[in-house]
Scaffold this motif. Structure first.
Motif, short mmCIF file in Angstrom:
data_model
loop_
_atom_site.label_atom_id
_atom_site.label_comp_id
_atom_site.label_asym_id
_atom_site.label_seq_id
_atom_site.Cartn_x
_atom_site.Cartn_y
_atom_site.Cartn_z
N THR A 34 -8.81 -0.79 -3.30
CA THR A 34 -8.15 -1.96 -3.84
C THR A 34 -9.14 -2.76 -4.68
OG1 THR A 34 -8.72 -3.36 -1.96
CG2 THR A 34 -6.68 -2.07 -1.80
N HIS B 207 -3.23 -4.20 -2.97
CA HIS B 207 -3.00 -3.31 -1.83
C HIS B 207 -3.03 -1.82 -2.19
CE1 HIS B 207 -1.89 -6.91 0.32
NE2 HIS B 207 -0.87 -7.14 -0.48
N ARG B 208 -3.14 -1.46 -3.44
CA ARG B 208 -3.09 -0.06 -3.85
C ARG B 208 -3.96 0.16 -5.07
NH1 ARG B 208 3.06 0.85 -6.05
NH2 ARG B 208 3.50 0.37 -3.85
N ALA C 128 0.84 -1.20 0.00
CA ALA C 128 0.00 0.00 0.00
C ALA C 128 0.88 1.25 0.00
CB ALA C 128 -0.92 -0.02 1.22
N VAL C 129 0.31 2.36 -0.49
CA VAL C 129 1.03 3.63 -0.53
C VAL C 129 0.13 4.73 0.01
CG1 VAL C 129 2.53 3.03 -2.46
CG2 VAL C 129 0.28 4.00 -2.92
N THR D 12 -3.07 8.52 -6.65
CA THR D 12 -3.26 7.28 -5.89
C THR D 12 -4.57 7.40 -5.12
OG1 THR D 12 -1.98 8.16 -4.04
CG2 THR D 12 -0.79 6.84 -5.67
N ASP E 127 -7.27 5.29 -2.18
CA ASP E 127 -7.35 4.29 -1.11
C ASP E 127 -8.45 3.28 -1.46
OD1 ASP E 127 -7.08 2.91 1.25
OD2 ASP E 127 -8.37 4.28 2.38
#
Length: 891
Positions: free
Chosen positions: A728, A776-777, A698-699, A724, A726
């Motif tokens: 997935t 995860h991102r 994740a980022v 980006t 949040d």
């Protein structure tokens, strides 16, 4: 972030094929249930049944293109193609856009030299709607000066985009020299200068002269009753009057004189082209030309061999055939900074040898088998089947696709040699060298904002015609035609089989889940790319020529690597799987080949990391991701040059594991029989140790930013806005985001962004939006192409539309249309072996349910406008985009 050598080079070497205006291949196939008719008004109708999925494709081919354009107005046919989406009497532009979106949004058109085509891919239940739309457009168009003024801005953006391609610039020069004095001397695209002089009156007149039923062919393919469909076509089109047609232009081809072209390119590698005029689609020698081209392009032929012995990065041959003539092009790819002359010399020697000594009879026979086998593979796609019939009738002037089979079978090695002698005269060749050049490093831009407003996004609600309202009145979860059978072998390999009986063929799609950014040791960036480049050299028991010879013998195509595939006649399925597994599990990885691939990959990377495309990509990634993120790793020449063969072998042994592998099989095969074949071929493959992590972590959210990458070859800017998010791939909110994405960018003119950026203002030619959701991102991206003076205005309009999505719920009409698009796209995603295989491979590889699309459909059907608004308010940050501009500096 680099890609495997074989994929990059293949994409580059096929650039000449991308110039071809048509989509159909020259090796079409016939279906067993066909109905034909010629209506009283002259409209030719062919209906072909293909029950692969509850889907239908309609293709209307008007026998007019840029050949018939008035002198000085080469893009007239192209301009009219655009205006065909601007409405007709009885069907407004907004109605047409809403109808096309409600049908699933899969429609398009293309203008070629001799034919202009209009396509609908839609659920079979909507066939009547597609037929009514095409009949209304055939009758007449609403072409007003104000409408043309708006569309002219968009079409001029398309011209700017294509003129930003050095390959296209070369193609325009090539056709001018090959076909001087004929209509083929100019491309169908048109020019800004001629569009500025074109009037709505001229376009109406062009439609009235050429868009007549007696100058058109309608092909319908899919899950339909052929005879009943012909009668429905007769009812819808039968009263459109036929018209007298103007005289067609004549072709008087002059001898081609040898000439040379030199151009810069923004590509990471250089290209050498040798081109000759060859027979066209309607020539009695076309089948011979097709076989000759296929033999020269064989992986066992000398041109391809240039890429295997290190003379070039890649070598190949392609044929672009137009009805009256064609162009045969040999291509060689060289590394940035290297001398193209050895590549050119070798290409000349190879073609001279073909002309002097002839072409290997074994390669000729293999090319014939491949072309004939292709007839059967065409049945594996509803759209491909429609394409093949349209191509045969409209372009080739044949009675059916199968007519080519007899012509191909009749080709002899002597005829191929005779054509080679007549064609490959060095005094008739056009030579081109495209040399990579630097355009400058990325620079931070001054940001964006302050552009004028263009008004709100959606127009007032669109009242559809009664026949369309009835068709779209009810939305429901579509029935999937898939019934995949899933297995997990003892070694952990995941196998999915989808039986299909539409053709006597089988397609295999495979993937080993790897990620060199996470799995390559420090200092070994690029090791996966070198490994991928070694798979084509064969296996421990078969060198590359022996492996290809065995594949040719069974008319199969195979490719090994982290992504692997097989296309094979059903009768040879087990033999094809055995050959594929031999290459996949026991790659030769020979030392001499390693030296060649290492040198090639280092040269490719040296050019790649200096190219504008890469600089824009890596600059955007560096602005989005935190320092040290594994996705920011990329290979540099010293790292590749420092690799050893032992390190490549170790990477293969560690990364290629059966428990990380998924195979999907689609075609005429019993699931249990397929499982037995796969187990015999892959069952002895084993892995040790725990499965590796191959998903990026994740980022955090990115900060807003902007950058500009100069590109001296471009006249138009390519713009990518990204952030980006949040979210997935398993987050439930993705359903609401996807639905909102269709409101913003789905359905062409019916979407908010198309209306605001193209329809109303002509700021862009295309705009696309999308979510890239990993484990995860996630990333949200908006991309468009625009003139430098229009970039800021286009970006501001995008931000406003996103802000409106957050402030206000979408309208009931927009919500219904977005749901219709997504629901109707489900059967469309099952309309070819490739689509089925790709869908199942992705789902199975990610460990998701194989009926995930049906599950998604239930979510889409239940979503409300408030839920879409809430998702965009919570997850999208309109002011937080990083904007990367590649091309001239925005003004």
């Amino acid at each position: 972030m680099s890609q495997p050598l074989k994929h990059l080079i293949l994409a580059a070497a096929l650039a000449c094929a991308a110039w071809q205006p048509g989509r159909a291949s020259a090796a079409p196939a016939a279906a067993p249930e066909v109905a034909r008719a010629t209506l009283a008004n002259g409209l030719r109708v062919v209906v072909v049944r293909d029950a692969l999925a509850p889907v239908v494709t309609t293709e209307v081919s008007y026998l007019v293109g840029s050949d018939e354009a008035p002198p000085g107005f080469p893009g007239t046919a192209h301009a009219l193609e655009h205006m065909m989406f601007r409405g007709s009497p009885g069907l407004s532009k907004d109605q047409l856009a809403a109808i096309a979106a409600n049908m699933g949004g899969s429609f398009n058109a293309q203008t070629t030299q001799s034919v202009t085509q209009y396509f609908f891919n839609t659920p079979a239940q909507d066939l009547d709607v597609a037929l009514r739309v095409e009949a209304l457009r055939m009758r007449a168009l609403d072409v007003a000066d104000a409408q043309w003024a708006k569309e002219r801005g968009a079409i001029e953006q398309e011209v700017a985009r294509d003129l930003s391609s050095p390959d296209f610039l070369f193609y325009t020069q090539l056709t001018a020299q090959m076909f001087a004095g004929t209509p083929y001397a100019h491309t169908p695209l048109g020019t800004k200068e001629s569009f500025d002089k074109t009037t709505a009156t001229a376009l109406r007149q062009f439609h009235q002269r050429w868009y007549a039923p007696n100058n058109a062919i309608l092909v319908v393919a899919g899950d339909v009753d052929p005879a009943a469909t012909v009668e429905r076509v007769r009812a819808v089109f039968g009263d459109i009057p036929r018209r007298p047609l103007p005289a067609r232009p004549q072709f008087d081809f002059r001898p081609v004189a040898a000439s040379s072209v030199a151009l810069p390119t923004d590509s990471p590698y250089g290209s050498v082209y040798l081109a000759w005029r060859m027979p066209g689609l309607r020539s009695p020698d076309y089948a011979t030309a097709l076989v000759l081209s296929s033999a020269l392009a064989s992986q066992r032929a000398a041109l391809f061999g240039m890429g295997m012995d290190g003379t070039a990065l890649y070598g190949g041959f392609s044929l672009e055939a137009l009805p009256q003539s064609g162009i045969g092009t040999a291509v060689g790819i060289f590394a940035r900074g290297s001398d193209p002359q050895p590549v050119l010399n070798q290409m000349r020697a190879i073609l001279a040898d073909a002309a002097g000594r002839g072409v290997s009879p074994e390669l000729v026979e293999a090319a014939k088998r491949k072309a004939i086998a292709g007839l059967e593979f065409q049945k594996n796609s509803v759209e491909g089947l429609a394409n093949s019939w349209s191509y045969a009738l409209a372009f080739q002037g044949l009675d059916s696709p199968d007519a080519m089979k007899a012509a191909i079978e009749a080709v002899t090695p002597a005829a191929v040699d005779a054509l080679a002698r007549a064609t490959f005269d060095p005094d008739r060749a056009v030579t081109a060298i495209l040399t990579p050049q630097s355009s400058g490093r990325p620079v931070a831009s001054r940001g964006f904002g302050g552009a004028e407003s263009f008004g709100g996004s959606p127009d007032k609600p669109v009242q559809l015609p009664d026949w369309a309202t009835r068709a779209f009145a009810r939305l429901e979860v579509p029935r999937s035609s898939l019934a995949p059978v899933s297995y997990t072998l003892p070694n952990g390999l995941h196998l999915v089989v989808q039986p299909e009986s539409i053709s006597d063929t089988v397609n295999l799609f495979g993937r080993v889940r790897t990620n060199q950014d996470l799995q390559a040791p420090p200092g070994q960036e690029g090791v996966a790319d070198v490994l991928e480049g070694l798979f084509p050299y064969g296996s421990e028991s078969r060198d590359r020529l022996a492996l290809q010879r065995d594949l040719d013998a069974i008319s199969a195509r195979a490719s090994a690597g982290a992504s692997f595939s097989l296309a094979v006649p059903a009768a040879h399925f087990e033999q094809g799987v055995s050959l594929l597994a031999d290459n996949e599990l026991h790659p030769a990885l020979p030392a001499p080949a390693f030296a060649v691939v290492q040198r090639q990959q280092a040269g490719l990377v040296a050019g790649q990391i200096e190219s504008p495309d890469f600089l824009a990509q890596i600059g955007l990634a560096q602005a989005l991701l935190p320092a040290g993120d594994p996705a920011l790793r990329y290979a540099r020449p010293p790292q590749i040059q420092g690799l050893t063969l032992a390190q490549v072998r170790q990477y293969y042994e560690r990364v290629f594991r059966p428990d990380m592998t998924t195979i999907v099989i689609v075609g005429k095969v019993d699931p249990e029989a397929a499982r037995a074949v796969i187990e015999r071929a892959f069952g002895a493959w084993h892995a040790s140790g725990p499965a590796p992590e191959v998903d990026y972590p994740a980022v955090p959210p990115n900060a807003p930013g902007s950058l500009h990458v100069p590109d001296s070859s471009a006249v138009q800017d390519s713009v990518e806005m990204a952030q980006t998010i949040d979210v997935t791939r398993d987050d439930p909110v993705r359903y609401a985001l996807n639905l909102g994405n269709e409101v913003l960018g789905g359905g062409f003119y019916a979407s908010r962004l198309y209306r605001d950026l193209r329809d109303r203002t002509g700021l862009v030619y295309t705009v696309s939006t999308g979510f890239d959701l990993d484990k995860h991102r996630g990333t949200y991206t908006v991309s468009f192409g625009s003139d430098p003076s229009k970039v800021q205005a286009a970006r501001a309009a995008i931000v406003r539309d996103l802000q409106q999505m957050q402030r206000e719920p979408v309208s009931a009409e927009e919500l219904q249309r977005a749901k219709s698009i997504l629901l109707r796209q489900i059967p469309l995603s099952e309309a070819s072996f490739g689509a089925i295989g790709g869908q199942l491979l992705t789902l199975a590889s990610q460990g998701r349910p194989l009926d995930a699309l049906t599950i998604a459909a239930r979510h889409y059907l239940a979503l409300s406008a408030a839920e879409v608004q809430r998702a965009y308010a919570q997850k999208i940050r309109p002011e937080a985009f990083v904007t990367a501009v590649k091309g001239p500096a925005p003004k």
